[in-house]
Structure formats: structure tokens, C-alpha cells
Design a protein around this motif. Sequence first.
Motif, mmCIF file in Angstrom:
data_model
loop_
_atom_site.group_PDB
_atom_site.id
_atom_site.type_symbol
_atom_site.label_atom_id
_atom_site.label_comp_id
_atom_site.label_asym_id
_atom_site.label_seq_id
_atom_site.Cartn_x
_atom_site.Cartn_y
_atom_site.Cartn_z
ATOM 1 N N PHE A 1 -12.941 3.244 -59.152
ATOM 2 C CA PHE A 1 -13.891 2.854 -60.200
ATOM 3 C C PHE A 1 -15.317 2.764 -59.653
ATOM 4 C CE2 PHE A 1 -12.926 -1.509 -58.709
ATOM 5 C CZ PHE A 1 -14.186 -2.077 -58.691
ATOM 6 N N CYS B 1 -7.779 0.944 -58.111
ATOM 7 C CA CYS B 1 -7.759 -0.517 -58.267
ATOM 8 C C CYS B 1 -6.653 -0.822 -59.264
ATOM 9 C CB CYS B 1 -9.105 -1.024 -58.774
ATOM 10 S SG CYS B 1 -9.040 -2.748 -59.321
ATOM 11 N N ASN C 1 -14.492 -3.065 -62.829
ATOM 12 C CA ASN C 1 -13.166 -2.643 -62.341
ATOM 13 C C ASN C 1 -12.359 -2.111 -63.527
ATOM 14 O OD1 ASN C 1 -14.317 -4.652 -60.614
ATOM 15 N ND2 ASN C 1 -12.361 -4.877 -59.571
ATOM 16 N N CYS D 1 -5.985 -9.236 -60.699
ATOM 17 C CA CYS D 1 -5.958 -8.626 -59.364
ATOM 18 C C CYS D 1 -4.882 -9.330 -58.555
ATOM 19 C CB CYS D 1 -7.321 -8.800 -58.694
ATOM 20 S SG CYS D 1 -7.235 -8.526 -56.913
ATOM 21 N N VAL E 1 -4.288 -9.361 -55.433
ATOM 22 C CA VAL E 1 -4.784 -9.959 -54.180
ATOM 23 C C VAL E 1 -5.333 -11.372 -54.437
ATOM 24 C CG1 VAL E 1 -6.446 -9.657 -52.296
ATOM 25 C CG2 VAL E 1 -5.379 -7.647 -53.337
ATOM 26 N N HIS E 2 -6.041 -11.543 -55.534
ATOM 27 C CA HIS E 2 -6.639 -12.847 -55.834
ATOM 28 C C HIS E 2 -5.695 -13.746 -56.633
ATOM 29 C CE1 HIS E 2 -10.209 -10.507 -54.740
ATOM 30 N NE2 HIS E 2 -10.748 -11.664 -54.426
ATOM 31 N N CYS F 1 -6.473 -6.073 -49.642
ATOM 32 C CA CYS F 1 -6.350 -5.039 -50.683
ATOM 33 C C CYS F 1 -6.085 -3.708 -49.974
ATOM 34 C CB CYS F 1 -7.639 -4.959 -51.509
ATOM 35 S SG CYS F 1 -7.624 -3.611 -52.701
#
Length: 303
Positions: free
Chosen positions: A62, A85, A113, A171, A173-174, A259
Motif C-alpha cells: 500500500f 499488509c 493501509n 493488524c 502485530v498490534h 511484521c
Amino acid sequence: MIENLEDEILELKAKRNAIILAHYYQNQEIQEIADFVGDSYELSKIAKNNSADVIVLCGVRFMAESAKILSPHKKVILPAINAGCPMADMANAPSLNKLKNEHKNAKVVCYINSSVEVKALSDACCTSSNAVKIVKNIDSNDIIFLPDKNLGSYVKEQVPNKNIILWNGFCRVHDMVTPENIIEAKKLKENLKVLVHPECSYNVRELADFIGSTASMIRYVSSDKDTCEYLIVTETGIMYKMREANPDKKFHTLNKMICVNMKATKLEDIYLSLKNMTNEINIEESIRKKAFDALNNMLILGR
Ligand code: 13P
Ligand code: SF4
């Protein structure tokens, strides 16, 4: 066998009149060779305003698409061409069209994103550094916000007078960070300030001393006068620039916050794509123009 990859890249960069842009989550050797390292907002601004013929975007799809949308006459290269992503992939044009039909008065704000198709259906884009401002400034009380439900709910808390309709993206990862991760870290270090990216869930954000984008986390620590240690709750790649900007301060991270898409870019990828001019991003012009309006509105509303 390539003797010195860094030198070869610099030579090719000069030959092609290229600029290398990297996100804070990239591997250290990529950040070291980049002309500029920044957050999504800064990268999009530089992509629009520079005199290079070629932009090498070390990040995920993106980001390279955004550069191409804003600078259609430049060649934009994404060295790790398969780096996407997963959160951006959680939204698509047909589902957004359906939601728009259910909320005909609403304007659409999409997180940067997101795919070019989703941007093309949006009124304005935003990044984590300007989402609150964009939602406040856009001339509608009803707003569809996508794809990140966590950033969206954070914006909702900051702009309670607007009706914000959330999407169900996130997301990994978060979102996988738990309140317990923060509580455990605080038990180990008494004097710990917690900085959290707004892609984390509400229960984690609640425990933060500061919430902000990657670039604003670095700015916060640099201007903080307290003598304390910091827990940085975002992708660990940020630590390279964070430590460089604050050599005397002490940091902790959550090591699971990696990530894999951001880590996919290797020096060889940059070298090969600049040498052979491969891994170029191309976007169909009618979609690009619509996505341009949404991204450009972000740059105007976010000023
Ligand atoms: P920033 O906009 O803070 O750089 O974040 C981008 C991103 O992908 C966060 O996961
Ligand atoms: Fe996407 Fe999350 Fe990776 Fe950022 S960290 S690029 S939001 S998957």
C-alpha cells in the motif's frame, strides 16, 4: 558474486536518479541505505514532492501504491514485490460499496493501509498520525472508517460528537498485544513509560502514557525530559531510529511484535530491482485518479 551490495546500490541509484524511501519497520540495513526513513504520512509527502525519476519504496504494497498514486509519472518500485499488509487485505471494494449503500449520507475515511480500490471509493485517506484531524475536519457527521477497528475506535474516543461506523479489520502485530504484556513489563521496571501505537486494542491503549504513530513516538521520547525507561509498543524495527535519536535513553520492546511483510525487503531485492528495473507498481489510470483525490484530500485536510 556481488562485491559490495551497498556500493552497487548507491551506484545504480545515481545512474537511475532514484530515491530510496523506507518505513521505520524495515530491517536496519535497509534503513541505513535509505535516503529517508519515515512513517506512512511522511513517506507519502516525500513521494509527492521530490525530483527523482524512480522511487524505491522499502515497505509494503500500500505504501508503494500510495507513492504511485501521488507521483504517476515516476517509476515506483517495491523491491519485495509480495510484501503486503494483511490488514489492508481485510477490506475490499464490493463490501465497502455495500456499506456505503447502507449509509448513504456517510463520508468514507480510509486508513492509508488499504488497497487502491478501497482508496478510490473513499472521500479521504488518513494515517495514524493524522486520523483524528482528518475525521474532525471532513465535512460530514457520519463517517465510515476502515479497515482498522482499533484506530477507528481510538478516533471515536477523540471525536465523540461524530457518528463513526467501524469496519472489522485489525493488524495482527498490534492486536495480539494484551494488557497483561504491559502489566508484566511494568512489574519488572518501576519507572516505565508506555508508548502505544493506535493500532493496539482499547485495553492496551488504556495503559499507555502516550498514544501515537511511529514518528510521533520518536518525537515524544526525544522531547521527554523525564529520567525513565520506555516500553515501545509497536513493530520492533522502530528501535533503530528511536535509539539513534535518543542514544542515552533506555528502551524495552515486546519481541513478538514483528511484521514479516515489513521484514521481507533485503538489500539484494533493492539491488536487483534497480539493476533490472523490475518490481514496478502500475495502476489503472481511472482508479488512480479517484484514489489520488482521497490521498490528496488527506494532505489538504491534514495540514
Ligand atoms: P505509521 O503510520 O505509524 O508509520 O504505521 C504504519 C503501519 O503500518 C503501522 O502498522
Ligand atoms: Fe500492516 Fe500491521 Fe504490518 Fe503495519 S505492522 S504493515 S498494519 S500488518
